[in-house]
Design a protein around this motif. Structure first.
Motif, PDB file in Angstrom:
ATOM      1  N   ALA A  24      38.796 -19.220   6.789  1.00  0.00           N
ATOM      2  CA  ALA A  24      37.840 -20.308   6.983  1.00  0.00           C
ATOM      3  C   ALA A  24      36.406 -19.778   7.047  1.00  0.00           C
ATOM      4  CB  ALA A  24      38.185 -21.075   8.253  1.00  0.00           C
ATOM      5  N   CYS A  25      36.191 -18.677   7.751  1.00  0.00           N
ATOM      6  CA  CYS A  25      34.835 -18.148   7.917  1.00  0.00           C
ATOM      7  C   CYS A  25      34.261 -17.634   6.595  1.00  0.00           C
ATOM      8  CB  CYS A  25      34.825 -17.035   8.957  1.00  0.00           C
ATOM      9  SG  CYS A  25      35.208 -17.599  10.625  1.00  0.00           S
ATOM     10  N   ILE A  26      35.080 -16.938   5.831  1.00  0.00           N
ATOM     11  CA  ILE A  26      34.611 -16.411   4.539  1.00  0.00           C
ATOM     12  C   ILE A  26      34.283 -17.563   3.595  1.00  0.00           C
ATOM     13  CG2 ILE A  26      35.312 -15.131   2.478  1.00  0.00           C
ATOM     14  CD1 ILE A  26      36.963 -13.316   4.350  1.00  0.00           C
ATOM     15  N   GLY A  27      35.143 -18.573   3.551  1.00  0.00           N
ATOM     16  CA  GLY A  27      34.897 -19.725   2.686  1.00  0.00           C
ATOM     17  C   GLY A  27      33.624 -20.456   3.064  1.00  0.00           C
ATOM     18  N   ALA A  28      33.424 -20.701   4.359  1.00  0.00           N
ATOM     19  CA  ALA A  28      32.215 -21.390   4.811  1.00  0.00           C
ATOM     20  C   ALA A  28      30.969 -20.573   4.484  1.00  0.00           C
ATOM     21  CB  ALA A  28      32.305 -21.660   6.316  1.00  0.00           C
ATOM     22  N   GLY A  29      31.061 -19.256   4.658  1.00  0.00           N
ATOM     23  CA  GLY A  29      29.912 -18.398   4.350  1.00  0.00           C
ATOM     24  C   GLY A  29      29.535 -18.451   2.881  1.00  0.00           C
ATOM     25  N   ILE A  30      30.547 -18.403   2.014  1.00  0.00           N
ATOM     26  CA  ILE A  30      30.277 -18.482   0.566  1.00  0.00           C
ATOM     27  C   ILE A  30      29.652 -19.820   0.211  1.00  0.00           C
ATOM     28  CG2 ILE A  30      31.376 -18.572  -1.707  1.00  0.00           C
ATOM     29  CD1 ILE A  30      33.475 -16.602  -0.633  1.00  0.00           C
ATOM     30  N   GLY A  31      30.236 -20.907   0.735  1.00  0.00           N
ATOM     31  CA  GLY A  31      29.736 -22.249   0.420  1.00  0.00           C
ATOM     32  C   GLY A  31      28.301 -22.451   0.872  1.00  0.00           C
ATOM     33  N   LEU A  32      27.982 -22.040   2.086  1.00  0.00           N
ATOM     34  CA  LEU A  32      26.630 -22.245   2.614  1.00  0.00           C
ATOM     35  C   LEU A  32      25.602 -21.366   1.917  1.00  0.00           C
ATOM     36  CD1 LEU A  32      27.340 -22.629   6.424  1.00  0.00           C
ATOM     37  CD2 LEU A  32      26.484 -24.368   4.863  1.00  0.00           C
ATOM     38  N   THR A  33      25.998 -20.157   1.535  1.00  0.00           N
ATOM     39  CA  THR A  33      25.079 -19.282   0.805  1.00  0.00           C
ATOM     40  C   THR A  33      24.691 -19.907  -0.535  1.00  0.00           C
ATOM     41  OG1 THR A  33      26.025 -17.311   1.842  1.00  0.00           O
ATOM     42  CG2 THR A  33      24.765 -16.995  -0.185  1.00  0.00           C
TER      43      THR A  33
END
Length: 387
Positions: free
Chosen positions: A16-25
């Motif tokens: 979840a954290c990696i996905g959210a980081g990619i999306g927000l970047t």
């Protein structure tokens, strides 16, 4: 006071954290590329937009099955709230009034549109906090960057969740879906409309969707069934010497097998041993009474049947292919629940798709009677020892 949410597995946390980081970047870069610079002094509205998008990312990546995280809720909720925020900025000059009014109106609009998305209230509030800059941009702010960046974030969420094994968006379940060979379904007969009404009555429709509730009921129902007669498995009570029919066996031969072996259900098995369906006495009676009952009654088929001799139906024509099945290690409680539904007289036992045995209602009754006798004997012995 204790946490209301269970501790997630480390793998799920990282996912979840990696996905959210990619999306927000990606959203941050898109905001900078598409949002024209503003000349008004004060905080940059594009930076404040990232805050509610962060909350949207938390929902879409960490709890993708939540009704609040679904694409309709996120996309419509964020965009509608942005429009509300800009409207308030354009019409209300008092900041203290605009702050509360923007959130209140955004909540009303989201609920009316069935697009409840908590981060969207932050979008409306952010528009008011950067009122001077938003006035220069106008209503286009709701479409670029809000609509555009929310769309990008959701697209990343769909792709990332699917690649990492999560289902997003989370769709409603099919009501009363038929059971296919190899599946022993214990789903209660409650359709999604009834589940939705139940959640609304309890005030939980914003927290859990009908699909989640259906899965929860099904899992709890199955778990409860498995606890019945703990330790007793299908292999201990099933009949291994099974009388079977093959797919091209005529119904007259099937009827002879019913009479000869005094059984009420016959499994249909291919020459490779793979289970294909069940033929019950009621299937046979219905077919013999009306041979064309299962045939298509279209004009072409009627003409074809009229132009040829009547061919005797075979097992493949009368069998029921969609039945509940189990394995040798299925708990006895699951068998009881499956046979209690009344849809079938016996349950095939499969091993990698091949028939290895069958459990009839008679087998089940015998097992229950044996268990009762053992329990009664233990009780009698215990009472004797007490005396």
């Amino acid at each position: 006071m204790s946490p209301a949410v269970g501790h997630p597995p480390l793998r799920e946390m990282l996912r979840a954290c990696i996905g959210a980081g990619i999306g927000l970047t990606l959203c941050t870069f898109l905001v900078r590329l598409t949002m024209a610079p503003v000349t008004a002094e004060g905080p940059d509205p594009t930076l404040l937009l990232i805050a509610p998008l962060g909350a949207t990312a938390m929902l879409a990546f960490a709890v993708p099955s939540s009704p609040l995280a679904q694409p309709w809720s996120a996309l419509v909720g964020n965009t509608a709230s942005a429009l509300v925020g800009v409207s308030v900025v354009m019409t209300v000059t008092e900041p203290w009034l605009a702050l509360g009014l923007s959130v209140t109106l955004a909540m009303i609009v989201m609920m009316l549109l069935r697009a409840t998305h908590p981060p969207a209230a932050g979008v409306a509030l952010g528009a008011v906090l950067t009122a001077d800059s938003v006035r220069e941009v106008g209503f286009s702010y709701a479409f670029s960057p809000v609509l555009l960046d929310t769309s990008l974030l959701l697209l990343v969420a769909v792709l990332f969740n699917r690649v990492t094994g999560r289902v997003y968006p989370f769709r409603q379940p099919e009501d009363h879906a038929p059971r296919h060979v190899g599946e022993a379904s214990l789903s209660p007969a409650i359709d999604s409309k009834e589940l939705t009404a139940l959640l609304q009555r309890l005030g939980l429709d914003a927290n859990i969707g009908a699909a989640d509730l259906a899965r929860l009921i099904d899992a709890a129902h199955k778990q409860a069934a498995e606890h019945l007669f703990d330790g007793v498995e299908t292999a201990q009570i099933m009949s291994r010497d099974v009388v079977t029919a093959y797919p091209r066996m005529p119904v007259s031969q099937i009827a002879a097998l019913f009479r000869q072996h005094k059984v009420r259900t016959l499994p249909v098995v291919g020459f490779d041993g793979v289970f294909q369906g069940l033929v019950s006495e009621s299937d046979l009676v219905r077919t013999l009474h009306n041979p064309d009952a299962k045939a298509d009654s279209g004009v072409l088929n009627r003409l074809l049947r009229a132009s040829r001799d009547v061919v005797e139906p075979v097992a493949a024509d009368v069998m029921e292919p969609m039945v509940g099945t189990v394995s040798e290690v299925t708990p006895l409680g699951v068998l009881i629940d499956l046979l209690a539904e009344g849809a079938q007289q016996a349950v095939p036992v499969l091993d990698d798709g091949r028939l290895v045995g069958i459990v009839s209602r008679a087998d089940l009754i015998a097992a229950l009677a044996k268990a009762h006798q053992s329990h009664h004997a233990e009780q009698t012995e215990a009472e004797g020892n007490d005396v």
